[in-house]
Write a protein that holds these residues in place. Structure first.
Motif, PDB file in Angstrom:
ATOM      1  N   LYS A   1     -11.217  -4.394   3.271  1.00 49.28           N
ATOM      2  CA  LYS A   1     -10.150  -4.078   4.298  1.00 49.28           C
ATOM      3  C   LYS A   1     -10.870  -3.921   5.640  1.00 49.28           C
TER       4      LYS A   1
ATOM      5  N   SER B   1      -1.489  -0.562  -4.021  1.00 43.34           N
ATOM      6  CA  SER B   1      -2.719   0.050  -3.665  1.00 43.34           C
ATOM      7  C   SER B   1      -2.507   1.604  -3.297  1.00 43.34           C
TER       8      SER B   1
ATOM      9  N   SER C   1     -10.976  -1.579  -3.501  1.00 45.41           N
ATOM     10  CA  SER C   1     -11.132  -1.803  -2.283  1.00 45.41           C
ATOM     11  C   SER C   1     -11.784  -0.877  -1.424  1.00 45.41           C
TER      12      SER C   1
ATOM     13  N   GLU D   1       0.783  -1.247   0.102  1.00 47.30           N
ATOM     14  CA  GLU D   1      -0.091   0.103   0.128  1.00 47.30           C
ATOM     15  C   GLU D   1       0.929   1.348   0.039  1.00 47.30           C
TER      16      GLU D   1
ATOM     17  N   THR E   1     -12.556   4.769   1.116  1.00 44.45           N
ATOM     18  CA  THR E   1     -13.124   4.668   2.500  1.00 44.45           C
ATOM     19  C   THR E   1     -14.469   4.462   2.560  1.00 44.45           C
TER      20      THR E   1
ATOM     21  N   GLU F   1      -8.221   2.293  -3.447  1.00 46.24           N
ATOM     22  CA  GLU F   1      -8.714   2.133  -2.037  1.00 46.24           C
ATOM     23  C   GLU F   1      -9.764   3.313  -1.948  1.00 46.24           C
TER      24      GLU F   1
ATOM     25  N   ASN G   1      -4.650   5.409  -2.410  1.00 44.43           N
ATOM     26  CA  ASN G   1      -5.774   5.943  -1.790  1.00 44.43           C
ATOM     27  C   ASN G   1      -6.579   6.924  -2.645  1.00 44.43           C
TER      28      ASN G   1
ATOM     29  N   ASP H   1     -12.134   0.439   2.142  1.00 45.96           N
ATOM     30  CA  ASP H   1     -11.183   0.734   3.250  1.00 45.96           C
ATOM     31  C   ASP H   1     -11.990   1.157   4.383  1.00 45.96           C
TER      32      ASP H   1
END
Length: 399
Positions: A323, A238, A300, A181, A274, A272, A240, A302
């Motif tokens: 995650k 990965s 993903s 990441e 959230t 990723e 964000n 998160d």
């Protein structure tokens, strides 16, 4: 090289124990002092509140203190902008303890954990060590009072002061590397290492600035993926994303074009998002997320479990990875609720065909429990803190 977190220097290791049980305080004091920590004991929460709380890096707080109670102490720590960690202790209802953690987080006490009494002292030691690590690395990174403004972030991008650190993601079944990441850091020439919490919120106030910041992250990520490719290593990375990135309809095409130009495939990049960010406007982002997934990018979700409409998000958006939030993983050995949440998240991900990653793996005991639960991948200080690109080569050579 695997980094042994037990050897991390605890230069900032002052701990306050706030509990009205004198014998229990003495037990904790002796145990933690034997571990090398500097311990101060307060049998009265009023005495602690009257002390300079900011002098401590960690507060062990009994929630059920006589008046003022532990909730009042949490409120006080928030009011003085306490930057250390807090470990809540209670032998009462675990639901109350969990609610107290949420209260602390809502008041921006983010380095927070909980443990139920009675507890094995070694379990306490693991939690103390993990919490202090977060305080140590933040203090080492930037201890000044400088607060950047948006213009500073623009300048950091223009002057290429931003840098990616890489934290390994490990396949639990065979201890091999699943990928890294990428975590953004700002190396300021005067103020040292600036952590993302100090500048990402600024960027998220402006779509233009957030897009420039993301473009820089993508540029750095592609450079690193290209270097690994040159070395013959196919590594998944990965990064964000902010919801602001998902306002531009041409984002998927632009991102794909950048990877193709570097002779990389979209599958080498995992994006990723959230869960809390997704709550804001799922409908407008779904168009972009769907096309990203169709182009081969991994998606993903998160910090799973910290939002309020998790099942709805999983149903509507074509994620490839889930995650589990570190706050549950770090406390799963001490909290029945945390352990249940982690196990439920893993089972849910498996049934939906998602790869599941546990963040915040800090010990062999947590790793063993995750293996029993069937978790795919782990990430945390048990293996390594975020490291510079030059240090990732040791990981790749081991593969």
């Amino acid at each position: 090289m695997i980094l042994d977190t037990r050897n991390v220097s605890l230069a900032f290791k002052t701990i306050a124990v706030v509990d009205d049980n004198a014998e229990f305080c003495l037990l904790l004091k002796r145990f933690l002092e034997a571990k090398g920590y500097d311990i101060s004991v307060f049998s009265s929460s009023a005495d602690f509140i009257n002390k300079s709380c900011t002098a401590f890096d960690l507060v062990l707080l009994d929630l059920y203190m006589p008046d003022p109670d532990g909730v009042a102490v949490i409120r006080h720590l928030a009011s003085v902008d306490y930057g250390g960690a807090v470990l809540l202790m209670s032998g009462e209802d675990q639901g109350v303890l969990r609610a107290a953690m949420e209260l602390a987080k809502a008041q921006r006490l983010e380095k927070i954990a909980a443990i139920n009494k009675p507890f094995p002292l070694e379990n306490l030691s693991l939690l103390v060590h993990a919490l202090l690590q977060t305080v140590v690395f933040k203090a080492q990174a930037n201890t000044g009072e400088w607060q950047p403004v948006a213009e500073d972030v623009f300048a950091a991008i223009e002057l290429q002061q931003l840098q990616l650190y890489y934290q390994p993601k490990i396949v639990l079944a065979d201890n091999t590397l699943a990928g890294f990441e990428a975590l953004l850091r700002w190396h300021h020439p005067e103020h040292g290492l600036v952590m993302p919490d100090n500048f990402i919120p600024l960027a998220e106030q402006s779509t233009e600035l957030m897009q420039l910041l993301t473009d820089e992250v993508v540029r750095l990520a592609i450079l690193q993926l290209t270097e690994w490719h040159r070395q013959g290593q196919q590594v998944q990375l990965s990064i964000n994303l902010s919801m602001l990135n998902l306002e531009a309809l041409d984002f998927p095409e632009q991102l794909e074009q950048k990877l193709r130009a570097a002779q990389l495939s979209p599958g080498q990049l995992l994006l990723e998002i959230t869960e809390s960010a997704l709550m804001s406007d799922v409908a407008s982002a779904l168009d972009i997320l769907l096309r990203l997934r169709m182009k081969g990018f991994g998606l993903s979700i998160d910090d799973f479990g910290t939002g309020y409409s998790s099942l709805s998000q999983l149903h509507r958006i074509p994620f490839s990875e889930l995650k589990v939030d570190r706050s549950f993983v770090m406390t799963m050995l001490q909290s029945h609720e945390s352990r249940t949440i982690v196990e439920t998240c893993i089972q849910l991900a498996k049934r939906l065909g998602l790869q599941v990653v546990a963040e915040g793996v800090e010990s062999q005991a947590i790793l063993a429990q995750l293996l029993v639960m069937g978790c795919d991948i782990g990430q945390g200080y048990f293996w390594s803190k975020p490291i510079l690109a030059k240090d990732t080569q040791a990981w790749l050579l081991r593969q």
